[in-house]
Design a protein around this motif. Structure first.
Motif, mmCIF file in Angstrom:
data_model
loop_
_atom_site.group_PDB
_atom_site.id
_atom_site.type_symbol
_atom_site.label_atom_id
_atom_site.label_comp_id
_atom_site.label_asym_id
_atom_site.label_seq_id
_atom_site.Cartn_x
_atom_site.Cartn_y
_atom_site.Cartn_z
ATOM 1 N N GLY A 1 4.125 -4.734 -10.947
ATOM 2 C CA GLY A 1 4.573 -5.303 -9.679
ATOM 3 C C GLY A 1 6.048 -5.095 -9.399
ATOM 4 N N PHE A 2 6.820 -4.514 -10.336
ATOM 5 C CA PHE A 2 8.242 -4.200 -10.111
ATOM 6 C C PHE A 2 8.340 -2.836 -9.448
ATOM 7 C CE2 PHE A 2 9.424 -7.170 -13.561
ATOM 8 C CZ PHE A 2 10.514 -7.766 -12.970
ATOM 9 N N PRO A 3 8.906 -2.722 -8.247
ATOM 10 C CA PRO A 3 9.065 -1.382 -7.694
ATOM 11 C C PRO A 3 10.236 -0.653 -8.367
ATOM 12 C CG PRO A 3 9.508 -3.101 -6.047
ATOM 13 C CD PRO A 3 9.400 -3.782 -7.366
ATOM 14 N N PHE A 4 9.989 0.562 -8.784
ATOM 15 C CA PHE A 4 11.049 1.392 -9.369
ATOM 16 C C PHE A 4 11.314 2.551 -8.421
ATOM 17 C CE2 PHE A 4 9.633 -0.910 -12.990
ATOM 18 C CZ PHE A 4 10.724 -1.001 -13.828
ATOM 19 N N TRP A 5 12.593 2.774 -8.121
ATOM 20 C CA TRP A 5 12.988 3.895 -7.273
ATOM 21 C C TRP A 5 13.508 5.017 -8.160
ATOM 22 C CZ3 TRP A 5 13.448 4.131 -1.739
ATOM 23 C CH2 TRP A 5 12.874 3.031 -1.100
ATOM 24 N N PRO A 6 13.659 6.241 -7.573
ATOM 25 C CA PRO A 6 14.224 7.317 -8.397
ATOM 26 C C PRO A 6 15.568 6.903 -9.007
ATOM 27 C CG PRO A 6 13.374 8.213 -6.358
ATOM 28 C CD PRO A 6 13.237 6.723 -6.254
ATOM 29 N N GLN A 7 16.310 6.001 -8.305
ATOM 30 C CA GLN A 7 17.602 5.532 -8.839
ATOM 31 C C GLN A 7 17.410 4.702 -10.113
ATOM 32 O OE1 GLN A 7 16.736 5.590 -5.727
ATOM 33 N NE2 GLN A 7 18.379 6.660 -4.649
ATOM 34 N N ASP A 8 16.191 4.205 -10.329
ATOM 35 C CA ASP A 8 15.919 3.414 -11.545
ATOM 36 C C ASP A 8 15.316 4.287 -12.641
ATOM 37 O OD1 ASP A 8 16.646 0.970 -10.365
ATOM 38 O OD2 ASP A 8 14.717 0.900 -9.333
ATOM 39 N N PHE A 9 15.499 5.578 -12.510
ATOM 40 C CA PHE A 9 14.830 6.491 -13.431
ATOM 41 C C PHE A 9 15.174 6.176 -14.890
ATOM 42 C CE2 PHE A 9 14.039 10.651 -15.454
ATOM 43 C CZ PHE A 9 12.699 10.757 -15.121
ATOM 44 N N HIS A 10 16.433 5.722 -15.122
ATOM 45 C CA HIS A 10 16.840 5.402 -16.501
ATOM 46 C C HIS A 10 15.957 4.296 -17.076
ATOM 47 C CE1 HIS A 10 18.996 2.807 -13.745
ATOM 48 N NE2 HIS A 10 19.236 1.962 -14.720
#
Ligand code: SF4
Ligand code: SF4
Length: 471
Positions: free
Chosen positions: A74-83
């Protein structure tokens, strides 16, 4: 144990001529099989339901590679959260490695989707249509009579339907369940491209479960190939107790009223039931093998035999090599401790990063190729582009920026007070103006606060260029 290691030169599912040797495993039954059924059905429900469950409006699990949107629990991850995504993946790998070092391929037998679908869905349908091992072998050898055609058509049709359903669930993970349901409502004619992709996935699943089967675990799966480096003699695996099974004079067929102990024979009565039940076609009595997926079917089968002949169960059981050879019980080895320590540190880092992660991420960059501009009253102006990413499922209203490090003004080209919609990106251009007297150099670092109304929700920095004379 058989000192002849020739069996390692070939795999049980390829004949000497290099052709596929089809495995007809006996239908398993017993304690472990019952537990595995419970675990498998719970996991199947989770696997199918996960893309349709919503948490705060977000899909529970989604891996939309095309639009680069990922939701995990349920946590959205964006490409910016790739780490964060990479750390989660590393944790997953170390977790599996730790389990493998300690408990062998326990993941393969109990949790792997390939084993669950193969053994608990497709294989059970096969038993239901074709019958148990003997009936399956007879049917395979039989000519194409009416019964064989009827059974084959029924089986292949059911396999195709299930493969199609799995492909739909797979697509729900990839493009999102809302999108998938929308496509279904619109009808296939409106989305021929998606239908083609769906049929390709269906064909792949059908090929894997109707034909390729255990070859996935033996040949294709990289995790399976890693067993050789992960396992050692202290890892707990599904193992045959060769000390007990072979005795001093080896295994021997069972004869009533024979004193096997006096004759020096072990407890293995060479009934071959553990071999017949094995879905990868191996003889576990040869020792730990690459093909073994730790499905426990041979444990159940041998326990049933031991019970029938009145011997203690556990001739095949979960045990390490040292436990069998030297009677040393399971110990938490330094290698396991090392993996556990790395895992704990990484999990701490991930949890910390998740808590520190901002719901709204701001990036402000100077417009490429633009210098500063001198204005009236010693004011210097720089132009920037900004990007705001709202990672939440709620809109963030009334956005404005304030300079926190210097006295100055920020002016949006499109005006401030705008909203960033849920899970959307908002971008534009802005000007920052600072009086030359307030600058300490020709490349000051300015700190900018992002506000929603009066609430500070994010801070970011940018470089502010000024003429040399202002140093
Ligand atoms: S099922 Fe048990 S007794 Fe029978 S061959 Fe296998 S190990 Fe021996
Ligand atoms: S050897 Fe036993 S545990 Fe391993 S795959 Fe065969 S039946 Fe399953």
């Amino acid at each position: 144990m058989d000192s002849n290691e020739n069996f390692r030169d070939s795999i049980g599912t390829i004949s000497e001529e290099g052709k596929r040797a089809w495995v007809f495993p006996k239908k398993p039954s017993g304690r472990f099989y019952t537990y595995r059924k419970y675990v498998s059905y719970a996991l199947l429900v989770f696997l199918v339901a996960a893309p349709f469950i919503k948490v705060n409006g977000n899909q529970f699990l989604m891996f939309n590679v095309l639009e680069r949107k990922f939701n995990i629990f349920g946590f959205p991850f964006w490409p910016q959260d790739f780490h964060l995504f990479v750390i989660s993946m590393i944790i997953g790998v170390i977790f599996i490695a730790l389990f493998t070092v300690a408990f062998g391929r326990i993941f393969c037998g109990w949790m792997c989707p390939q084993t669950i679908f193969m053994e608990m869905v497709f294989r059970r349908i096969e038993y239901w249509i074709d019958g148990d091992r003997g009936a399956q072998i007879r049917l395979d050898r039989a000519p194409w009579n009416a019964e064989k055609i009827r059974k084959r058509l029924l089986k292949w049709t059911v396999f195709f339907i299930i493969s199609f359903l799995i492909a739909n669930v797979f697509l729900a993970y990839l493009i999102g369940s809302d999108e998938l349901i929308g496509y279904v409502m619109d009808g296939p004619s409106q989305h021929m491209g998606t239908l083609a992709a769906l049929l390709i996935f269906t064909a792949v699943f059908y090929f894997v479960f109707a034909w390729f089967r255990e070859q996935v675990c033996i040949i294709a799966c990289p995790y399976g190939r890693m067993q050789g480096v992960l396992l050692d003699d202290k890892s707990v695996v599904v193992a045959y107790d060769y000390k007990r099974g072979e005795g001093e004079n080896g295994r021997k067929k069972f004869r009533k009223n024979e004193d096997r102990e006096a004759l020096g024979h072990g407890d293995c009565i060479d009934c071959l039931q553990c071999v017949h039940v094995c879905p990868t076609g191996i003889d576990i009595r040869n020792g730990t093998q690459l093909e073994c997926v730790n499905c426990t079917a041979c444990i159940d089968e041998c326990d049933t035999i031991m019970e029938k002949i009145g011997y203690p169960k556990g001739l095949i059981r979960y045990a390490s090599e040292v436990e069998i050879s030297d009677k040393i019980p399971f110990k938490f080895t330094p290698r396991m401790k090392g993996y556990a320590a790395v895992l704990t540190v990484l999990m701490g880092v991930l949890v910390g990063m998740l808590f520190l992660r901002n719901d709204l991420e701001a990036t402000i960059l100077r417009l490429p190729g633009q210098l500063y501009e001198r204005k009236e009253n010693n004011m210097i102006s720089n132009v920037y582009t900004y990007k705001l990413i709202n990672k939440t499922s709620q809109s963030v209203p009334d956005i404005n920026f304030k300079l926190l490090s210097h006295n100055g003004t920020i002016t949006f080209v499109k005006g401030s007070g705008f909203d960033v919609p849920a899970q959307e990106l908002s971008e534009g251009t802005l000007f920052i103006e600072i009086n030359n007297a307030a600058l300490s150099g020709d490349k000051d670092k300015v700190k900018i606060g992002v506000y929603s109304g009066d609430e500070l929700i994010e801070t970011t920095t940018a470089r502010f260029l000024a003429p040399h004379s202002y140093k």
